[in-house]
Each structure stands twice: as C-alpha cells, then as structure tokens.
Design a protein around this motif. Structure first.
Motif, PDB file in Angstrom:
ATOM      1  N   TRP A 131      16.044 -53.036   9.714  1.00 48.89           N
ATOM      2  CA  TRP A 131      15.118 -53.915   9.289  1.00 48.89           C
ATOM      3  C   TRP A 131      14.616 -54.304  10.831  1.00 48.89           C
ATOM      4  O   TRP A 131      14.940 -55.451  11.238  1.00 48.89           O
ATOM      5  N   VAL A 132      14.031 -53.469  11.697  1.00 49.67           N
ATOM      6  CA  VAL A 132      13.692 -53.946  13.134  1.00 49.67           C
ATOM      7  C   VAL A 132      12.639 -55.054  13.238  1.00 49.67           C
ATOM      8  O   VAL A 132      12.814 -55.763  14.047  1.00 49.67           O
ATOM      9  N   GLY A 133      11.916 -55.341  12.124  1.00 48.70           N
ATOM     10  CA  GLY A 133      11.053 -56.450  12.317  1.00 48.70           C
ATOM     11  C   GLY A 133      11.672 -57.647  12.212  1.00 48.70           C
ATOM     12  O   GLY A 133      11.073 -58.614  12.838  1.00 48.70           O
ATOM     13  N   SER A 134      12.742 -57.891  11.708  1.00 53.74           N
ATOM     14  CA  SER A 134      13.557 -59.178  11.966  1.00 53.74           C
ATOM     15  C   SER A 134      14.036 -59.341  13.121  1.00 53.74           C
ATOM     16  O   SER A 134      14.288 -60.655  13.442  1.00 53.74           O
ATOM     17  N   TYR A 135      14.226 -58.538  14.311  1.00 54.32           N
ATOM     18  CA  TYR A 135      14.873 -58.915  15.281  1.00 54.32           C
ATOM     19  C   TYR A 135      13.887 -58.498  16.707  1.00 54.32           C
ATOM     20  O   TYR A 135      14.240 -58.426  17.747  1.00 54.32           O
ATOM     21  N   ALA A 136      12.767 -57.709  16.230  1.00 56.35           N
ATOM     22  CA  ALA A 136      12.059 -57.140  17.382  1.00 56.35           C
ATOM     23  C   ALA A 136      11.103 -58.411  18.102  1.00 56.35           C
ATOM     24  O   ALA A 136       9.831 -58.392  18.008  1.00 56.35           O
ATOM     25  N   LYS A 137      11.979 -59.259  18.903  1.00 61.55           N
ATOM     26  CA  LYS A 137      11.209 -60.544  19.377  1.00 61.55           C
ATOM     27  C   LYS A 137      11.798 -60.877  20.757  1.00 61.55           C
ATOM     28  O   LYS A 137      13.202 -60.202  20.801  1.00 61.55           O
TER      29      LYS A 137
ATOM     30  N   PHE B  88      16.285 -59.512  21.229  1.00 60.90           N
ATOM     31  CA  PHE B  88      16.161 -58.174  20.704  1.00 60.90           C
ATOM     32  C   PHE B  88      17.664 -57.517  21.316  1.00 60.90           C
ATOM     33  O   PHE B  88      18.132 -56.715  20.205  1.00 60.90           O
TER      34      PHE B  88
END
Length: 86
Positions: free
Chosen positions: A34-40, A51
C-alpha cells in the motif's frame, strides 16, 4: 492410487491460532504494498524522510510479527501432540 494402512490421513486444521499467525505474516506485505500510505517526505525523523524510516520500521515490525507467528504455531503443535504449553 496410494494404498492406506488403516490410519486416517493427518489433515491441517484451520484454528484461530493459525489464523492469527497468518495475519501476523500477511500484515507486513499489505503495509508495504500500500505505497500510497507512505509515499511522502513529511514527517521526517532525525532528518530521514518518512518514506525511508517507515520502511525500516516495518523491517523490525516484520521480525517481531514473524517471531510471534512462529511461537503461536509451535505452541499449538506442542499442545496438539500432548505436551505442555509454555
């Protein structure tokens, strides 16, 4: 076709303990896929972008969850064979 010697075949049984162990093993995969949850980048930790430190944190969490799953299954097998649970 294999011949049977009169003993019933041993079957793997789905128990609540094994379900919990399975969830412990699946959780790290779900978290990392679930990359969108930590792509920051923010929040940073000691100057390290979110990230990177989030992924490194999951390395430790995965180790603990794998150990828990192993111990749960090990204890269940020991109880199933008639030994004492520790």
């Amino acid at each position: 076709m294999p011949e049977h010697d009169g003993t019933p075949p041993s079957r793997q049984v789905v128990t609540p303990t094994r379900v919990v162990a399975g969830l412990c093993l699946i959780a790290p995969f779900v978290a990392m896929l679930w990359v969108g949850s930590y792509a920051k980048i923010e929040p940073t930790l000691i100057g390290i972008p979110f990230f990177y430190w989030y992924q490194m944190l999951w390395v430790l969490i995965s180790t603990v969850l794998t150990m828990i799953a192993y111990k749960l299954v090990q204890r269940e097998n020991r109880v199933r064979k008639g030994g004492a649970a520790k």
